[in-house]
Design a protein around this motif. Structure first.
Motif, PDB file in Angstrom:
ATOM      1  N   ASN A  94      -8.146   8.265   6.667  1.00  0.00           N
ATOM      2  CA  ASN A  94      -8.855   7.148   7.295  1.00  0.00           C
ATOM      3  C   ASN A  94     -10.203   6.975   6.590  1.00  0.00           C
ATOM      4  O   ASN A  94     -11.073   7.833   6.699  1.00  0.00           O
ATOM      5  N   SER A 110      -8.685   0.230   4.686  1.00  0.00           N
ATOM      6  CA  SER A 110      -8.133   0.623   5.992  1.00  0.00           C
ATOM      7  C   SER A 110      -7.259   1.853   5.795  1.00  0.00           C
ATOM      8  O   SER A 110      -7.084   2.317   4.670  1.00  0.00           O
ATOM      9  N   ASN A 114      -5.564   2.349   1.755  1.00  0.00           N
ATOM     10  CA  ASN A 114      -6.556   3.407   1.510  1.00  0.00           C
ATOM     11  C   ASN A 114      -6.649   3.828   0.038  1.00  0.00           C
ATOM     12  O   ASN A 114      -6.974   4.971  -0.266  1.00  0.00           O
TER      13      ASN A 114
END
Ligand code: ADP
Length: 155
Positions: A94, A110, A114
């Motif tokens: 994350n 996001s 990622n």
């Protein structure tokens, strides 16, 4: 082999955002040698195979649709302690939790987008590398070193 190997993918968002060069620069500056590299894409079939361990998870559909949405760059990286050190360089899955200065902190949008994939073990690194590369496409890191000066004509 000069060290251990890990495998990485520059994901479609980072390719689309023209971050390939910056990400490769971070990888090399962190002491990794790129021993295999190509731009390619994942078919939906291949994405399902590559991410088979995540089948059934709530994010699986998003993940494989995203990973098939555009070109990717796949690489094999070599360094002592490659798997662990590369995971440190990319940061947490994350990006909101990724540490400052990590690849994901800089280039992820996001949890799905990622920026990069990284292997989580030596065993998976070998399997993932073989998913995209044959043996001849993975260089010996020593072979990548510059040729001895005396074999090159001076100009
Ligand atoms: P990592 O890529 O950090 O090793 P995982 O192996 O757990 O992470 O997951 C594989 C990929 O699936 C992640 O890189 C991310 O794109 C996606 N993913 C993982 N967890 C989530 C989540 N909670 N929500 C959305 N996508 C996720």
């Amino acid at each position: 082999m000069a060290g251990n190997r890990t495998f990485t993918i520059i994901k479609p968002n980072a390719v689309g955002n023209r971050n390939i060069g910056d990400i490769c620069a971070m990888i090399e500056k962190a002491g990794f040698r790129i021993v295999a590299m190509k731009m390619t894409y994942l078919s939906r079939n291949d994405a399902e195979k590559f991410y088979h361990v995540h089948r059934g998870k709530f994010f699986f559909r998003n993940l494989y649709l995203f990973m098939t949405s555009g070109p990717i760059v796949v690489m094999v990286l070599e360094k002592e302690n490659a798997v662990e050190d590369y995971r440190t360089l990319i940061g947490k899955t994350n990006p909101e939790l990724a540490e400052e200065g990590t690849i994901r902190k800089l280039y992820a949008q996001s949890k799905t987008r990622n920026a990069v994939h990284a292997s989580d073990s030596d065993e998976n690194a070998a399997w993932e590398a073989s998913f995209f590369f044959n043996d001849k496409e993975i260089m010996d890191a020593d072979y990548c070193l510059p040729l001895p000066e005396d074999e090159i004509d001076s100009d």
